[in-house]
Design a protein around this motif. Structure first.
Motif, mmCIF file in Angstrom:
data_model
loop_
_atom_site.group_PDB
_atom_site.id
_atom_site.type_symbol
_atom_site.label_atom_id
_atom_site.label_comp_id
_atom_site.label_asym_id
_atom_site.label_seq_id
_atom_site.Cartn_x
_atom_site.Cartn_y
_atom_site.Cartn_z
ATOM 1 N N LEU A 1 33.079 31.093 35.255
ATOM 2 C CA LEU A 1 32.389 31.259 33.966
ATOM 3 C C LEU A 1 33.112 30.471 32.873
ATOM 4 O O LEU A 1 32.472 29.811 32.055
ATOM 5 C CB LEU A 1 32.274 32.739 33.594
ATOM 6 N N LYS A 2 34.443 30.521 32.872
ATOM 7 C CA LYS A 2 35.205 29.762 31.869
ATOM 8 C C LYS A 2 34.878 28.274 31.976
ATOM 9 O O LYS A 2 34.639 27.599 30.984
ATOM 10 C CB LYS A 2 36.708 29.988 32.040
ATOM 11 N N SER A 3 34.831 27.780 33.195
ATOM 12 C CA SER A 3 34.506 26.382 33.437
ATOM 13 C C SER A 3 33.080 26.076 32.963
ATOM 14 O O SER A 3 32.830 25.027 32.354
ATOM 15 C CB SER A 3 34.666 26.108 34.929
ATOM 16 N N PHE A 4 32.162 26.988 33.219
ATOM 17 C CA PHE A 4 30.774 26.805 32.790
ATOM 18 C C PHE A 4 30.685 26.749 31.268
ATOM 19 O O PHE A 4 29.975 25.907 30.706
ATOM 20 C CB PHE A 4 29.914 27.950 33.341
ATOM 21 N N LEU A 5 31.436 27.620 30.589
ATOM 22 C CA LEU A 5 31.464 27.614 29.118
ATOM 23 C C LEU A 5 32.010 26.286 28.596
ATOM 24 O O LEU A 5 31.463 25.697 27.665
ATOM 25 C CB LEU A 5 32.312 28.777 28.592
ATOM 26 N N ASP A 6 33.085 25.800 29.217
ATOM 27 C CA ASP A 6 33.675 24.517 28.793
ATOM 28 C C ASP A 6 32.710 23.351 29.039
ATOM 29 O O ASP A 6 32.571 22.463 28.198
ATOM 30 C CB ASP A 6 35.003 24.267 29.520
ATOM 31 N N ASN A 7 32.043 23.372 30.194
ATOM 32 C CA ASN A 7 31.082 22.310 30.500
ATOM 33 C C ASN A 7 29.900 22.347 29.547
ATOM 34 O O ASN A 7 29.401 21.293 29.132
ATOM 35 C CB ASN A 7 30.588 22.426 31.949
#
Length: 92
Positions: free
Chosen positions: A61-67
């Protein structure tokens, strides 16, 4: 007075979190600089709530938010470039 509810947790409980994130980067949503600013504001609220959410350890989820942030900023630069070029064309 109601306790402030965590937006990430509420969206996750409603199975709407990824739908909302997907909507933020949809081509139908990111149509101009102003729309990109609004999407970024919304994302910043989500990222702030992520830090205290039940999902704060979720790296996917953190990666998705950053992307999501990268996509919005990329589109914002694109629209800024287009409007800058339009201004240059008018001055010719």
């Amino acid at each position: 007075m109601m306790k402030n509810e965590n937006l990430i947790d509420k969206l996750h409980e409603a199975d709407m979190l990824y739908f909302v994130l997907g909507s933020l980067i949809s081509a139908d949503s990111l149509i101009d600089v102003e729309a990109c600013h609004k999407a970024l504001d919304c994302l910043e609220n989500l990222k702030r709530d992520f830090e205290t959410s039940k999902l704060k350890e979720d790296q996917k989820l953190k990666s998705f938010l950053d992307n999501t942030e990268s996509i919005i900023k990329r589109d914002m630069r694109h629209f800024e470039e287009i409007s800058t070029n339009k201004l240059k064309d008018k001055s010719l």
